[in-house]
Design a protein around this motif. Sequence first.
Motif, PDB file in Angstrom:
ATOM      1  N   VAL A   1      -3.152   3.677  -2.371  1.00 31.34           N
ATOM      2  CA  VAL A   1      -3.408   2.686  -3.538  1.00 31.34           C
ATOM      3  C   VAL A   1      -2.746   1.358  -3.220  1.00 31.34           C
ATOM      4  O   VAL A   1      -1.315   1.251  -2.653  1.00 31.34           O
ATOM      5  N   VAL A   2      -3.402   0.433  -3.519  1.00 27.49           N
ATOM      6  CA  VAL A   2      -3.024  -0.838  -2.973  1.00 27.49           C
ATOM      7  C   VAL A   2      -2.661  -2.026  -4.413  1.00 27.49           C
ATOM      8  O   VAL A   2      -3.431  -1.860  -5.191  1.00 27.49           O
ATOM      9  N   ASN A   3      -1.418  -2.557  -4.315  1.00 23.50           N
ATOM     10  CA  ASN A   3      -1.216  -3.448  -5.495  1.00 23.50           C
ATOM     11  C   ASN A   3      -0.816  -4.780  -4.622  1.00 23.50           C
ATOM     12  O   ASN A   3      -0.365  -4.785  -3.648  1.00 23.50           O
ATOM     13  N   ALA A   4      -1.318  -5.924  -5.461  1.00 21.36           N
ATOM     14  CA  ALA A   4      -1.248  -7.183  -5.017  1.00 21.36           C
ATOM     15  C   ALA A   4      -1.010  -8.024  -6.190  1.00 21.36           C
ATOM     16  O   ALA A   4      -0.962  -7.588  -7.271  1.00 21.36           O
ATOM     17  N   GLY A   5      -0.147  -9.190  -5.825  1.00 22.07           N
ATOM     18  CA  GLY A   5       0.501 -10.160  -6.897  1.00 22.07           C
ATOM     19  C   GLY A   5       0.427 -11.722  -6.009  1.00 22.07           C
ATOM     20  O   GLY A   5       0.585 -11.723  -4.881  1.00 22.07           O
TER      21      GLY A   5
ATOM     22  N   LEU B   1       0.297 -13.303 -11.391  1.00 21.54           N
ATOM     23  CA  LEU B   1      -1.178 -12.377 -11.837  1.00 21.54           C
ATOM     24  C   LEU B   1      -0.925 -11.232 -10.757  1.00 21.54           C
ATOM     25  O   LEU B   1      -0.730 -11.459  -9.524  1.00 21.54           O
ATOM     26  N   ARG B   2      -1.089 -10.136 -11.228  1.00 21.86           N
ATOM     27  CA  ARG B   2      -0.984  -8.814 -10.530  1.00 21.86           C
ATOM     28  C   ARG B   2      -2.237  -8.064 -10.582  1.00 21.86           C
ATOM     29  O   ARG B   2      -2.790  -7.919 -11.807  1.00 21.86           O
ATOM     30  N   VAL B   3      -2.583  -7.420  -9.790  1.00 22.98           N
ATOM     31  CA  VAL B   3      -3.792  -6.506  -9.674  1.00 22.98           C
ATOM     32  C   VAL B   3      -3.097  -5.016  -9.174  1.00 22.98           C
ATOM     33  O   VAL B   3      -2.677  -4.943  -7.956  1.00 22.98           O
ATOM     34  N   TYR B   4      -3.146  -4.120 -10.106  1.00 21.57           N
ATOM     35  CA  TYR B   4      -2.526  -2.649  -9.679  1.00 21.57           C
ATOM     36  C   TYR B   4      -3.808  -1.906  -9.286  1.00 21.57           C
ATOM     37  O   TYR B   4      -4.843  -1.923 -10.041  1.00 21.57           O
ATOM     38  N   ASN B   5      -3.607  -1.164  -8.301  1.00 23.23           N
ATOM     39  CA  ASN B   5      -4.783  -0.147  -7.862  1.00 23.23           C
ATOM     40  C   ASN B   5      -6.071  -1.104  -7.597  1.00 23.23           C
ATOM     41  O   ASN B   5      -6.885  -0.965  -8.028  1.00 23.23           O
ATOM     42  N   LEU B   6      -5.853  -1.971  -6.683  1.00 26.43           N
ATOM     43  CA  LEU B   6      -6.775  -3.020  -6.439  1.00 26.43           C
ATOM     44  C   LEU B   6      -8.162  -2.725  -6.176  1.00 26.43           C
ATOM     45  O   LEU B   6      -9.213  -3.310  -6.714  1.00 26.43           O
ATOM     46  N   PHE B   7      -8.303  -1.684  -5.263  1.00 27.43           N
ATOM     47  CA  PHE B   7      -9.724  -1.058  -5.026  1.00 27.43           C
ATOM     48  C   PHE B   7     -10.191   0.127  -5.830  1.00 27.43           C
ATOM     49  O   PHE B   7     -10.951   0.797  -5.632  1.00 27.43           O
ATOM     50  N   ASP B   8      -9.281   0.372  -7.174  1.00 26.36           N
ATOM     51  CA  ASP B   8     -10.003   1.272  -8.029  1.00 26.36           C
ATOM     52  C   ASP B   8      -9.908   2.689  -7.370  1.00 26.36           C
ATOM     53  O   ASP B   8     -10.992   3.364  -7.854  1.00 26.36           O
ATOM     54  N   THR B   9      -8.805   2.934  -6.652  1.00 22.82           N
ATOM     55  CA  THR B   9      -8.934   4.422  -6.333  1.00 22.82           C
ATOM     56  C   THR B   9      -8.918   5.296  -7.393  1.00 22.82           C
ATOM     57  O   THR B   9      -8.042   5.402  -8.218  1.00 22.82           O
ATOM     58  N   VAL B  10      -9.564   6.375  -7.192  1.00 23.45           N
ATOM     59  CA  VAL B  10      -9.438   7.856  -7.980  1.00 23.45           C
ATOM     60  C   VAL B  10      -8.558   8.642  -7.461  1.00 23.45           C
ATOM     61  O   VAL B  10      -8.832   9.027  -6.344  1.00 23.45           O
ATOM     62  N   TYR B  11      -7.252   8.722  -8.040  1.00 22.92           N
ATOM     63  CA  TYR B  11      -6.312   9.591  -7.226  1.00 22.92           C
ATOM     64  C   TYR B  11      -5.853  10.539  -8.259  1.00 22.92           C
ATOM     65  O   TYR B  11      -5.684  10.075  -9.558  1.00 22.92           O
TER      66      TYR B  11
ATOM     67  N   GLN C   1      -3.897  15.529 -13.258  1.00 22.58           N
ATOM     68  CA  GLN C   1      -3.543  14.412 -14.032  1.00 22.58           C
ATOM     69  C   GLN C   1      -3.870  13.249 -13.038  1.00 22.58           C
ATOM     70  O   GLN C   1      -3.428  13.102 -11.765  1.00 22.58           O
ATOM     71  N   LEU C   2      -4.772  12.345 -13.510  1.00 21.80           N
ATOM     72  CA  LEU C   2      -5.176  10.998 -12.652  1.00 21.80           C
ATOM     73  C   LEU C   2      -4.191   9.985 -12.691  1.00 21.80           C
ATOM     74  O   LEU C   2      -3.447   9.579 -13.874  1.00 21.80           O
ATOM     75  N   GLY C   3      -4.055   9.185 -11.800  1.00 19.87           N
ATOM     76  CA  GLY C   3      -3.382   7.990 -11.818  1.00 19.87           C
ATOM     77  C   GLY C   3      -4.223   6.706 -12.541  1.00 19.87           C
ATOM     78  O   GLY C   3      -5.477   6.834 -12.594  1.00 19.87           O
ATOM     79  N   MET C   4      -3.526   5.708 -12.773  1.00 25.20           N
ATOM     80  CA  MET C   4      -4.058   4.480 -13.664  1.00 25.20           C
ATOM     81  C   MET C   4      -5.263   3.643 -12.790  1.00 25.20           C
ATOM     82  O   MET C   4      -4.885   3.608 -11.478  1.00 25.20           O
ATOM     83  N   PRO C   5      -6.259   3.392 -13.328  1.00 30.33           N
ATOM     84  CA  PRO C   5      -7.422   2.620 -12.610  1.00 30.33           C
ATOM     85  C   PRO C   5      -6.896   1.254 -12.213  1.00 30.33           C
ATOM     86  O   PRO C   5      -5.599   0.847 -12.717  1.00 30.33           O
ATOM     87  N   ARG C   6      -7.865   0.493 -11.702  1.00 29.73           N
ATOM     88  CA  ARG C   6      -7.581  -1.028 -11.476  1.00 29.73           C
ATOM     89  C   ARG C   6      -7.058  -1.763 -12.733  1.00 29.73           C
ATOM     90  O   ARG C   6      -7.879  -1.655 -13.671  1.00 29.73           O
ATOM     91  N   THR C   7      -6.175  -2.366 -12.690  1.00 33.11           N
ATOM     92  CA  THR C   7      -5.625  -3.022 -13.892  1.00 33.11           C
ATOM     93  C   THR C   7      -5.091  -4.357 -13.459  1.00 33.11           C
ATOM     94  O   THR C   7      -4.349  -4.656 -12.520  1.00 33.11           O
TER      95      THR C   7
ATOM     96  N   ILE D   1       0.824  -1.155  -0.012  1.00 33.32           N
ATOM     97  CA  ILE D   1      -0.076   0.205  -0.080  1.00 33.32           C
ATOM     98  C   ILE D   1       1.009   1.253  -0.010  1.00 33.32           C
ATOM     99  O   ILE D   1       1.851   1.178   0.796  1.00 33.32           O
ATOM    100  N   GLN D   2       0.611   2.386  -0.918  1.00 32.27           N
ATOM    101  CA  GLN D   2       1.131   3.324  -0.946  1.00 32.27           C
ATOM    102  C   GLN D   2       0.510   4.664  -0.473  1.00 32.27           C
ATOM    103  O   GLN D   2      -0.823   4.673  -0.721  1.00 32.27           O
ATOM    104  N   LEU D   3       0.787   5.179   0.368  1.00 32.64           N
ATOM    105  CA  LEU D   3      -0.034   6.379   1.196  1.00 32.64           C
ATOM    106  C   LEU D   3       0.652   7.740   0.956  1.00 32.64           C
ATOM    107  O   LEU D   3       1.753   7.764   1.232  1.00 32.64           O
ATOM    108  N   VAL D   4      -0.145   8.641   0.299  1.00 32.17           N
ATOM    109  CA  VAL D   4       0.305   9.827  -0.094  1.00 32.17           C
ATOM    110  C   VAL D   4      -0.668  10.877   0.511  1.00 32.17           C
ATOM    111  O   VAL D   4      -1.728  10.839   0.410  1.00 32.17           O
TER     112      VAL D   4
END
Length: 758
Positions: free
Chosen positions: A706-710, A723-733, A743-749, A685-688
Amino acid sequence: MTPAVLPLGRNRRLLSSVALVPLLWPVDGLAQTASANPRGLDPIVVEGQTVRAAKPRATANAGSSRQRRAAARPVATPAPAPTQPTATAATAPTFNLGTPSSTGSRLGLTPLQTPASVEVIRAETIAERGQHNVIDAVTQNATGFTASPRPGNGGLAFTTRGFTGNGTVMSLYDGTRLYVGSGTMTFPFDTWTAQSIEVLRGPASVMYGEGAIGGAINVISKKPLDVARNEAEISLDTNLTRRLAVDSGGPINPNVSYRLAAIGNMSDGWVDRDKTSNVAVSGSVRVQAADNLAFTLSEDYADRSPSRYFGTPLVNGRLDESLRFQNYNVGDASIRYRDNWTQLKTEWDVAEGVSVKNVTYYLSTHRHWKDVESYVFSPTTGNINRSSYIEIFHDQEQIGNRFDTTFKGHVFGLANEFVAGFDVNRIAFTHTNNSPYAGTSSVPTYNFDPGTFLPVSPTRPSFHTLTTQYGVFAENRLSLTDQLSLIGGIRSDNPTVQRTDFLSPSNSFEKTYSAPSWRVGAVYNPIENLSIYGQYSTAVDPVTNLITMTGVNRDFSLSTGKQVEVGIKQQLAGGRAEWTLAAYHIVKNNLLARDPQNPANTNPLQIGQQSSRGIEASAGLKVTETIRLDANVAWLRAKYDDFTQVVGGRVVNYAGNVPNNVPQIVSNIWATWAFAPGWSANAGIQLVGDTWADDANTLVRPAYNVVNAGLMWKPDARQTFALRVYNLFDTVYTTSGNTTMWQLGMPRTAELSYNVKF
């Protein structure tokens, strides 16, 4: 050694699982593995590098030194047979206090021995966490770093310790400083070709010259291997990012080895109409000409067509999430960066305790933008008003040489290490653009025709600069006792900038600057593997980018800075844990500000001051053989102490305000669990914290997490599925922006990758 797995990540950048460790330089017995030194970490396997044992004190037998060097050079042997994977969390080392680093010191000291905040991020860690670009690898692993990656600045723009931008957080490649032109840095960008990334927090001018008052980021490329090894990876994600990577290295004969790494990807992007493509190739050949002499020739090439998404306009000062996937650039927008890097490195062990290094390098960069970069919502019409129809070309060449000599011996019976050298550069930069950046258009918020670029003003060369720089430096480490050492450094740079202004010849000039800097620190080891340190350092920083200095700013002196830092670092539990704690205070003087006594005067004065103070902490713990935890956090208070501006015809002093793009808290937390043989999972988890969008502090960009998991599966030691999921909870940031667009960050991918070693 079994490399980590490598999925591909959400940004279209590339990476992989590569088990490489930074180069270990001999440090007079100061860097030892755990088996030889109970204070060290678990033994480290180094692929493709010569691990030379610590040299004993000089003796009269000169021939024995050469024999030891010959014996230390590895012999080309086939790779060991793979073993069946086991349930262990130690495949990607994250504990690096005992790993020698070249970024915080030219003496090859470990972070434990350096009176500064230095971190080493290895390729294995980057691969395990699926971080395919330099920005993700730094901001998700290093303590206290964030980034504002806009296409206009090349995608690289870091923030640390309250200072932001390519000019004040320096980018390095293999220890060589890359000069910033017009605020833009485009190389390096991908982690597949990186062996490690090292970061130094705090002023780095004494190491690399003017600039870097906030810190430095050093990307270290993959080196030739003495053992044959091949690797390939393929991946696909839900943004249709297709990625293919290869890595091959090994001996050609007993004295010649090579390395070749290449990565390419294509993506449809996560916003509308944003196809991208990237290619990066890194190759090197090492020739062991003699037992004590080696040459390494390397070549890097990168060709990028990055994202053309410049941001999402705010609606009445707020983010409307329904616009999240809209791209308001024109339909024929085009951005392309091409970088070519050539380097020849010579390493010569002249005699016992005396070594010489020389690096000659050449960088060629070509950039092109043709797009619309400003979007503002109109409350009257409900449309998006577009402006700044920009076409720009950058043509930049940097050629240079760095030479240094290291002496290791004794002074008055005390162990002493000393290095001195010089650094010369010649940078040619040509800026071509349309002037002014005219042209406007208006489109609906949804279902619009993006239109085409409007060539309303001619594109022509605007200026050319030729910068010549000569710097001399020295660093010394004196061990007063087995527990106490003093470390100091000094550097002096004298860059000369010649600017030819094609549009306004009266703004042409030639100016020579003086940029001295120094630092002094002490490291005390009350017990084994515990370091308490303090440091005072100075820095110099141009008021704008040095090589693109304008005629308006030519007469200003360089800004100056100073930092006081104290801290403590420790390895413990037999190498199963590490922790660090640092506190600092930085002051930067001579910022450009408006004259408070004469608001009508548009010429700024060097009367501003900015400061920051903070606390940074990091910790890593191998809880069991299958569970590893890593965490870091940075708290800071950054502010303008004196910064006057003219707003609406009146003088406003922003004293006490927080500089824009500077969050006051940043943290990363990672957990890795090898829950079964061949299986492992991780999450981070990255906290800003909140970030101001302007220096006036009128609009806040909200904090985000933003939470990333693999999940990784190794059916055998050679293959890895991930198998990886970036921005697991689809945070809008939002990662950057001003008061009108963010400029927004990438959605859940989600991404699936396959890596094979053969």
